[in-house]
Design an enzyme around this catalytic site. Structure first.
Site, PDB file in Angstrom:
ATOM      1  N   ARG A  17       0.834  -1.217   0.000  1.00 18.79           N
ATOM      2  CA  ARG A  17       0.000   0.000   0.000  1.00 18.79           C
ATOM      3  C   ARG A  17       0.865   1.262   0.000  1.00 18.79           C
ATOM      4  NH1 ARG A  17      -0.869   4.828   2.610  1.00 18.79           N
ATOM      5  NH2 ARG A  17      -0.536   3.804   4.615  1.00 18.79           N
ATOM      6  N   HIS A 189       5.193   4.503  12.539  1.00 18.69           N
ATOM      7  CA  HIS A 189       5.397   4.459  11.087  1.00 18.69           C
ATOM      8  C   HIS A 189       6.399   5.546  10.718  1.00 18.69           C
ATOM      9  CE1 HIS A 189       3.751   3.987   6.847  1.00 18.69           C
ATOM     10  NE2 HIS A 189       4.388   5.138   6.760  1.00 18.69           N
ATOM     11  N   HIS A 191       9.391   7.202   8.016  1.00 19.78           N
ATOM     12  CA  HIS A 191      10.013   7.291   6.704  1.00 19.78           C
ATOM     13  C   HIS A 191      11.485   7.640   6.899  1.00 19.78           C
ATOM     14  CE1 HIS A 191       6.479   7.327   3.822  1.00 19.78           C
ATOM     15  NE2 HIS A 191       5.928   7.196   5.021  1.00 19.78           N
ATOM     16  N   CYS A 222       4.440   9.623   0.578  1.00 20.01           N
ATOM     17  CA  CYS A 222       3.116  10.203   0.400  1.00 20.01           C
ATOM     18  C   CYS A 222       3.084  11.107  -0.833  1.00 20.01           C
ATOM     19  CB  CYS A 222       2.723  11.007   1.637  1.00 20.01           C
ATOM     20  SG  CYS A 222       1.120  11.821   1.498  1.00 20.01           S
ATOM     21  N   ASN A 231       9.671   4.597   2.891  1.00 20.58           N
ATOM     22  CA  ASN A 231       9.547   4.090   4.244  1.00 20.58           C
ATOM     23  C   ASN A 231      10.873   3.490   4.699  1.00 20.58           C
ATOM     24  OD1 ASN A 231       6.414   3.989   4.876  1.00 20.58           O
ATOM     25  ND2 ASN A 231       6.658   3.364   2.747  1.00 20.58           N
TER      26      ASN A 231
END
Length: 298
Positions: A17, A189, A191, A222, A231
């Site tokens: 995703r 999460h 990056h 994003c 990521n």
């Protein structure tokens, strides 16, 4: 000095995703299914399969419905997806998705760019989404983007979509959030936009957090964040944990195999350190005994 780290962590593979949503090449349903099956074989128990966003806004995720319909589900594995509104929940229900994630940004500007709504308007819409999801047996989780900083404004209200987080900040926010909301199962999460992704995970582990997102090969970013980068690479995270004795339940060699397959499909390199340099254990095993001794003494 002891690091006081946790003994075990759980990793959600978000490559299918978050890793693919900003790529020029749109993977087919069949290609995504092969990647997801490889991730399952690597031992992941949580996988973010895709998102039910508008196909016009995020065309890379337009076939998420088909992916869910054709998944070979393994017992004990959670297959989740991101939704933005009630229509997303309805799509999830129609294709057999059993876990959805709602997201709001701590930054008003980012939320407007991403969802064309203010954070308050987005949260208000969550009530209908949750009612609809629960009525059909879909589990719901939530997430906050820009929780560690925003390129538009300085709100810091736990996703580091802009890659601005740094270890001391992560530790402080995590300890504060865990103390204030002890009933919440937090996921972090990060990056690796500015090379601090692994350091931030270490800080999170020092704060006692045990759940993290990562993406195979370090892909992602994003579409609505200036200069967005990938990521934290799954294989880099697993390798670090293997080296310092933290359990992940992930087969590193299989995870690297999936990452190599992905970059072949995307036809470009990534910032994965492990794909570039290999495992430390492989390097040591390849050195002659005398050379290994000399390397150790240097």
């Amino acid at each position: 000095m002891p690091l006081n780290l946790v003994e075990e962590i759980k990793i959600c593979e978000v490559g299918p995703r978050d890793g693919l949503q900003n790529e020029k090449r749109i993977l087919t349903t069949e290609e995504k299914l092969v990647l997801i099956e490889g991730v399952v074989q690597a031992g992941f128990s949580v996988i973010e399969v895709g998102s039910f966003m508008s196909p016009k806004a995020v065309p890379q995720m337009a076939n998420t419905d088909e992916v869910f319909q054709n998944l070979k589900r393994k017992e004990g594995v959670e297959y989740r997806a991101l939704v933005a509104n009630l229509k997303g929940v309805e799509r999830a229900a129609a294709c057999g998705c059993k876990k959805v994630k709602l997201n709001v940004s701590a930054s008003k500007a980012h939320n407007l760019a991403n969802l064309n709504r203010t954070p308050a308007e987005t949260v208000e819409g969550f009530y209908g989404c949750m009612d609809a999801a629960r009525s059909v047996g879909i589990e719901v989780s939530g997430s906050i983007s820009m929780a560690f900083g925003s390129p538009w404004d300085r709100e810091i209200p736990l996703s580091d979509a802009s890659g601005q987080a740094y270890p001391t900040q992560v530790y402080q926010i995590c300890t504060d959030m865990a103390k204030t909301y002890p009933q919440v199962a937090w996921w972090l999460h990060f990056h690796n936009t500015r090379g601090l992704g692994i350091a931030n995970i270490m800080a999170g582990m020092q704060a006692g957090f045990t759940r993290y997102d990562s993406a195979c090969a370090g892909v992602g970013g994003c579409p609505f964040v200036p200069g967005a980068a990938g990521n934290v690479a799954t294989e880099d995270v697993v390798h670090m944990c293997d080296e310092i004795g933290i359990k992940t339940g992930v087969d590193l060699d299989q995870a690297m195999k999936v990452s190599r397959q992905l970059i072949q499909l995307l036809n470009h390199g990534t910032d994965s350190y492990l794909l570039r340099a290999g495992k430390s254990s492989d390097l040591i095993s390849e050195l002659p005994t005398g050379q290994l001794r000399n390397q150790t003494l240097k």
